[in-house]
Design an enzyme around this catalytic site. Structure first.
Site, short mmCIF file in Angstrom:
data_model
loop_
_atom_site.label_atom_id
_atom_site.label_comp_id
_atom_site.label_asym_id
_atom_site.label_seq_id
_atom_site.Cartn_x
_atom_site.Cartn_y
_atom_site.Cartn_z
N CYS A 183 0.90 -1.16 0.10
CA CYS A 183 0.08 0.19 -0.13
C CYS A 183 1.00 1.13 0.37
O CYS A 183 -0.27 2.65 0.04
CB CYS A 183 -0.51 0.20 1.56
SG CYS A 183 -1.97 -1.37 0.76
N HIS B 59 -3.66 7.20 2.57
CA HIS B 59 -3.91 5.71 2.01
C HIS B 59 -5.16 5.36 2.72
O HIS B 59 -5.00 6.14 4.29
CB HIS B 59 -2.80 4.46 2.56
CG HIS B 59 -3.30 3.01 2.68
ND1 HIS B 59 -3.93 2.97 1.04
CD2 HIS B 59 -3.31 2.15 2.42
CE1 HIS B 59 -4.11 1.91 1.07
NE2 HIS B 59 -3.78 1.13 1.83
N ASN C 137 -10.04 -0.22 0.71
CA ASN C 137 -8.68 -0.08 0.19
C ASN C 137 -8.41 -0.91 -0.87
O ASN C 137 -8.72 -1.53 -1.18
CB ASN C 137 -7.55 -1.15 1.75
CG ASN C 137 -6.00 -1.29 1.25
OD1 ASN C 137 -5.57 -0.44 0.43
ND2 ASN C 137 -5.79 -1.78 2.30
#
Ligand code: ACO
Length: 327
Positions: free
Chosen positions: A114, A254, A284
């Site tokens: 990520c 994020h 996500n």
């Protein structure tokens, strides 16, 4: 004059198919209430069977190229951040290069889960500051739905598919990337991984039976490390650059968990109106999440010339990082 790199175009793409929390209630033992309260996610996008990471990345890249007012042939460096690339080899960057008709540029992937887009920003920034590259295309693209165990309620409610892209170019103005911070703690790699399909556990009937090709996450432990690491990361990034939190026009985090995003905003005393949140729509999307959120903020007119914006990410590795940008 100091050479800096600046984002001159942004683009994003999310597949049309929406998978809502109520759909998930029919698939695993979960509820819209649990998912909303624990994560902030209401729905996520799922790529069509024929769509791979390169397809999503190409759509985002085309929009970034258009906004920058350049042509694919002008691009002299192509970097793709992904953990769900089309195939182990060649790189998804090479496939995107072919689909966009880009000639004569190096192309490669990076994988920092990520944090991939933030890692990519620092790489692109360094290439531009070297003076050797002038138009870098950086793409974050993920089709995480293919690595999601749809029988595991602890992970399948979290992830989604999407892509974001930026064009970066040099500038001698007092604009662009001001500061980058990258971190990794490899001793915690097993908190978040896809154990199967690599050289440690090559694909076999056993790895498929044991569901090793799916994302495994020790969510609660990861959550605790993420909050601690991100809180000190953002404070240190601003301190190192003598910027007060009140000078930040927009925080673009994020999108892994709304509670993590809120904790970081609180640490900086930032009102949520100065934080970009779209986790409710996409879940996500790993390395796609920051460029997707950035593109939405740019196109919504939320970022003005000269604004300080702060990007931060945390993910598998464990890795984390931040970028301070003067727009
Ligand atoms: N529906 C209902 N109940 C659930 C679900 C679900 N989907 N998932 C877990 N539960 C249950 C658990 O079984 C547990 O039950 P128990 O108490 O009876 O054992 C209970 O809910 C609490 O589980 P926790 O895992 O402690 O829940 P937590 O509050 O930590 O939330 C979450 C889980 C959302 C995963 C959170 O820990 C998190 O966001 N972690 C960090 C994720 C992250 O930032 N990852 C890095 C980026 S990802 C990347 O790099 C690819």
């Amino acid at each position: 004059m100091l050479l800096r790199s600046r984002i001159t175009g942004t683009g994003s793409y999310a597949p049309e198919k929406v998978l809502g929390n109520f759909d998930l209630e029919k698939m695993v033992d979960t509820s819209d209430g649990w998912i909303t309260e624990r994560t902030g996610i209401k729905e996520r996008r799922i790529a069509k069977g024929i769509q791979s990471a390169s397809d999503l990345g190409v759509e985002a890249a085309k929009k970034a190229i258009h906004m920058a007012g350049i042509m694919p042939k002008d691009i002299d460096m192509l970097i793709v951040a992904t953990m769900s690339g089309d195939m182990p080899m060649p790189s998804t960057a090479s496939i995107i290069q072919e689909k966009l008709g880009i000639k004569n540029s190096p192309a490669f992937d990076i994988n920092a889960a990520c944090s991939g887009f933030i890692y990519g920003l620092e790489i692109a920034d360094s290439f531009i500051k070297s003076g050797k590259f002038k138009k870098v295309l950086l793409v974050g693209t993920e089709v995480l739905s293919r690595f999601t165990d749809w029988e595991d309620r602890t992970t399948c409610v979290l992830f989604g598919d999407g892509a974001g892209a930026v064009i970066m170019e040099p500038t001698k103005r007092n604009r662009g990337i001001v500061s980058m911070q990258l971190h990794s703690d490899g001793s915690l790699w097993d908190l978040l991984c896809v154990p199967g399909g690599g050289s440690r556990h090559p694909a076999s009937k056993e790895t498929v039976k044991d569901r090793l090709h799916y994302i495994k996450m020790k969510g609660n432990k990861t959550f605790k490390v993420a909050v601690k690491a991100l809180e000190s990361l953002v404070v240190n990034t601003l301190k190192a650059n003598k910027i007060k939190p009140s000078q930040i026009a927009l925080l673009i985090p994020h999108q892994a968990n709304l509670r993590i995003i809120q904790a970081v905003a609180k640490r900086l005393h930032l009102p949520m109106s100065k934080v970009v949140v779209n986790i409710d729509k996409y879940g996500n999307t790993s390395s796609a999440s920051i460029p997707l959120a950035l593109d939405e903020a740019v196109r919504a007119g939320r970022i003005n010339d000269g604004d300080y914006i702060l990007l931060e990410a945390f993910g598998g590795g464990l890795t984390w990082g931040a970028a301070l940008i003067k727009w």
